[in-house]
Design a protein around this motif. Sequence first.
Motif, PDB file in Angstrom:
ATOM      1  N   GLN B  37      42.034 -15.449  10.522  1.00 18.26           N
ATOM      2  CA  GLN B  37      40.870 -14.770   9.438  1.00 18.26           C
ATOM      3  C   GLN B  37      40.908 -15.679   8.206  1.00 18.26           C
ATOM      4  O   GLN B  37      41.851 -15.869   7.589  1.00 18.26           O
ATOM      5  CB  GLN B  37      41.167 -13.285   9.152  1.00 18.26           C
ATOM      6  N   ASN B  38      39.736 -16.159   7.815  1.00 19.10           N
ATOM      7  CA  ASN B  38      39.373 -16.710   6.627  1.00 19.10           C
ATOM      8  C   ASN B  38      39.139 -15.785   5.512  1.00 19.10           C
ATOM      9  O   ASN B  38      38.147 -15.246   5.626  1.00 19.10           O
ATOM     10  CB  ASN B  38      38.311 -17.907   6.867  1.00 19.10           C
ATOM     11  N   SER B  39      39.859 -16.003   4.534  1.00 18.08           N
ATOM     12  CA  SER B  39      39.569 -15.076   3.210  1.00 18.08           C
ATOM     13  C   SER B  39      38.955 -13.906   3.330  1.00 18.08           C
ATOM     14  O   SER B  39      37.900 -13.418   2.799  1.00 18.08           O
ATOM     15  CB  SER B  39      38.480 -16.170   2.352  1.00 18.08           C
ATOM     16  N   GLY B  40      39.575 -12.913   4.187  1.00 15.21           N
ATOM     17  CA  GLY B  40      39.319 -11.493   4.441  1.00 15.21           C
ATOM     18  C   GLY B  40      37.833 -11.550   4.971  1.00 15.21           C
ATOM     19  O   GLY B  40      37.370 -10.207   4.796  1.00 15.21           O
ATOM     20  N   ARG B  41      37.585 -12.103   5.794  1.00 16.10           N
ATOM     21  CA  ARG B  41      36.248 -12.079   6.657  1.00 16.10           C
ATOM     22  C   ARG B  41      36.451 -11.696   7.854  1.00 16.10           C
ATOM     23  O   ARG B  41      37.625 -11.258   8.219  1.00 16.10           O
ATOM     24  CB  ARG B  41      35.431 -13.507   6.422  1.00 16.10           C
ATOM     25  N   GLY B  42      35.218 -11.864   8.906  1.00 19.94           N
ATOM     26  CA  GLY B  42      36.042 -11.311  10.269  1.00 19.94           C
ATOM     27  C   GLY B  42      36.549 -12.354  11.042  1.00 19.94           C
ATOM     28  O   GLY B  42      37.276 -13.543  10.496  1.00 19.94           O
ATOM     29  N   LEU B  43      37.295 -11.630  11.867  1.00 16.85           N
ATOM     30  CA  LEU B  43      38.507 -12.596  12.657  1.00 16.85           C
ATOM     31  C   LEU B  43      37.839 -13.347  13.941  1.00 16.85           C
ATOM     32  O   LEU B  43      36.794 -13.002  14.379  1.00 16.85           O
ATOM     33  CB  LEU B  43      39.294 -11.473  13.305  1.00 16.85           C
ATOM     34  N   VAL B  44      38.356 -14.355  14.118  1.00 15.27           N
ATOM     35  CA  VAL B  44      37.929 -15.311  14.901  1.00 15.27           C
ATOM     36  C   VAL B  44      39.010 -15.392  15.995  1.00 15.27           C
ATOM     37  O   VAL B  44      40.195 -15.687  15.994  1.00 15.27           O
ATOM     38  CB  VAL B  44      37.739 -16.819  14.518  1.00 15.27           C
ATOM     39  N   HIS B  45      38.754 -15.279  17.424  1.00 13.58           N
ATOM     40  CA  HIS B  45      39.507 -15.346  18.538  1.00 13.58           C
ATOM     41  C   HIS B  45      39.991 -16.629  18.776  1.00 13.58           C
ATOM     42  O   HIS B  45      39.082 -17.507  18.875  1.00 13.58           O
ATOM     43  CB  HIS B  45      38.808 -14.595  19.851  1.00 13.58           C
ATOM     44  N   LEU B  46      41.279 -17.136  18.690  1.00 14.91           N
ATOM     45  CA  LEU B  46      41.699 -18.285  19.119  1.00 14.91           C
ATOM     46  C   LEU B  46      42.136 -18.596  20.555  1.00 14.91           C
ATOM     47  O   LEU B  46      41.801 -19.287  21.174  1.00 14.91           O
ATOM     48  CB  LEU B  46      43.126 -18.614  18.129  1.00 14.91           C
ATOM     49  N   ILE B  47      42.946 -17.835  20.884  1.00 15.03           N
ATOM     50  CA  ILE B  47      43.626 -18.010  22.428  1.00 15.03           C
ATOM     51  C   ILE B  47      44.249 -16.806  22.927  1.00 15.03           C
ATOM     52  O   ILE B  47      44.605 -15.888  22.191  1.00 15.03           O
ATOM     53  CB  ILE B  47      44.714 -19.009  22.397  1.00 15.03           C
ATOM     54  N   LEU B  48      44.297 -16.413  24.105  1.00 18.79           N
ATOM     55  CA  LEU B  48      44.670 -15.455  24.894  1.00 18.79           C
ATOM     56  C   LEU B  48      45.606 -15.760  25.960  1.00 18.79           C
ATOM     57  O   LEU B  48      45.394 -16.779  26.479  1.00 18.79           O
ATOM     58  CB  LEU B  48      43.652 -14.486  25.482  1.00 18.79           C
ATOM     59  N   ILE B  49      46.811 -15.156  26.110  1.00  9.21           N
ATOM     60  CA  ILE B  49      47.995 -15.439  26.901  1.00  9.21           C
ATOM     61  C   ILE B  49      48.240 -13.998  27.743  1.00  9.21           C
ATOM     62  O   ILE B  49      48.435 -12.963  27.139  1.00  9.21           O
ATOM     63  CB  ILE B  49      49.107 -15.852  26.318  1.00  9.21           C
ATOM     64  N   ARG B  50      47.869 -14.212  28.949  1.00  5.83           N
ATOM     65  CA  ARG B  50      48.293 -13.114  29.735  1.00  5.83           C
ATOM     66  C   ARG B  50      49.837 -12.836  30.161  1.00  5.83           C
ATOM     67  O   ARG B  50      50.523 -13.714  29.887  1.00  5.83           O
ATOM     68  CB  ARG B  50      47.575 -13.047  31.088  1.00  5.83           C
ATOM     69  N   SER B  51      50.090 -11.463  30.219  1.00  7.66           N
ATOM     70  CA  SER B  51      51.629 -11.100  30.486  1.00  7.66           C
ATOM     71  C   SER B  51      52.363 -11.974  31.585  1.00  7.66           C
ATOM     72  O   SER B  51      53.408 -12.106  31.240  1.00  7.66           O
ATOM     73  CB  SER B  51      51.861  -9.740  30.983  1.00  7.66           C
ATOM     74  N   ASN B  52      51.429 -12.381  32.474  1.00  6.01           N
ATOM     75  CA  ASN B  52      52.263 -13.154  33.753  1.00  6.01           C
ATOM     76  C   ASN B  52      52.189 -14.829  33.140  1.00  6.01           C
ATOM     77  O   ASN B  52      52.692 -15.350  34.152  1.00  6.01           O
ATOM     78  CB  ASN B  52      51.563 -12.948  34.957  1.00  6.01           C
ATOM     79  N   GLU B  53      51.794 -15.264  32.156  1.00  3.08           N
ATOM     80  CA  GLU B  53      51.744 -16.592  31.727  1.00  3.08           C
ATOM     81  C   GLU B  53      52.981 -16.719  30.649  1.00  3.08           C
ATOM     82  O   GLU B  53      53.308 -15.929  29.885  1.00  3.08           O
ATOM     83  CB  GLU B  53      50.580 -16.884  31.190  1.00  3.08           C
ATOM     84  N   ARG B  54      53.400 -18.018  30.656  1.00  3.85           N
ATOM     85  CA  ARG B  54      54.440 -18.389  29.593  1.00  3.85           C
ATOM     86  C   ARG B  54      54.107 -19.293  28.590  1.00  3.85           C
ATOM     87  O   ARG B  54      54.615 -19.349  27.494  1.00  3.85           O
ATOM     88  CB  ARG B  54      55.505 -19.009  30.533  1.00  3.85           C
ATOM     89  N   GLU B  55      53.130 -20.114  28.813  1.00  2.03           N
ATOM     90  CA  GLU B  55      52.570 -21.228  27.892  1.00  2.03           C
ATOM     91  C   GLU B  55      51.207 -21.252  28.170  1.00  2.03           C
ATOM     92  O   GLU B  55      50.715 -21.348  29.261  1.00  2.03           O
ATOM     93  CB  GLU B  55      53.479 -22.106  27.900  1.00  2.03           C
TER      94      GLU B  55
END
Lengths: 114, 114
Positions: B37-55
């Motif tokens: 989130q930049n300066s209190g604006r909307g959020l930008v999705h960066l990355i998702l990791i699932r529960s069965n993933e480690r990295e």
Amino acid sequence: SAVISQKPSRDICQRGTSLTIQCQVDSQVTMMFWYRQQPGQSLTLIATANQGSEATYESGFVIDKFPISRPNLTFSTLTVSNMSPEDSSIYLCSVDTGSRETQYFGPGTRLLVL
Amino acid sequence: SQQGEEDPQALSIQEGENATMNCSYKTSINNLQWYRQNSGRGLVHLILIRSNEREKHSGRLRVTLDTSKKSSSLLITASRAADTASYFCATDDSQETSGSRLTFGEGTQLTVNP
């Protein structure tokens, strides 16, 4: 992905009044969410809005204070009722495009209550 | 209540250095996501990791997930001044069969000095 717009982008309101925030999505989505972000803090989920059903509110949030409409699959409104200075926050809507993964967020509405 | 706790709350580094942010959570999750989130604006999705993933990697981002410790880390390599923002982890612990319900951590304010 989804492109989301919110209106208004910011507003200054007097205590005791109400403000309705609009959220418009460029595609049809099943689930829309409303969050509150108080100054300097993280996001807190207010409610989940599904088209054709009543919104589901999180603990600490009630329909009388934050009524939500979801008239179709691309639009929702959140009303902040009988405002007090404690309601000064950024209000964000987000959508789940059905992947059960990424949520896409609108730019937020900055609300200041005097 | 917030599920995620992030540390540090604030991080200041020089351009070119790596930045590491940590997130801990309390319940079983479907996935963990990082947003910016930049300066209190909307959020930008960066990355998702699932529960069965480690990295997982995405460009200069590296995310790890340790479900036994209920923790995750976000590493930004070769940081740039433009990386200055707030970074939030969010966990999806929804039991619903469709859609996600995110619980956000407290966030880390990253400042990258030129």
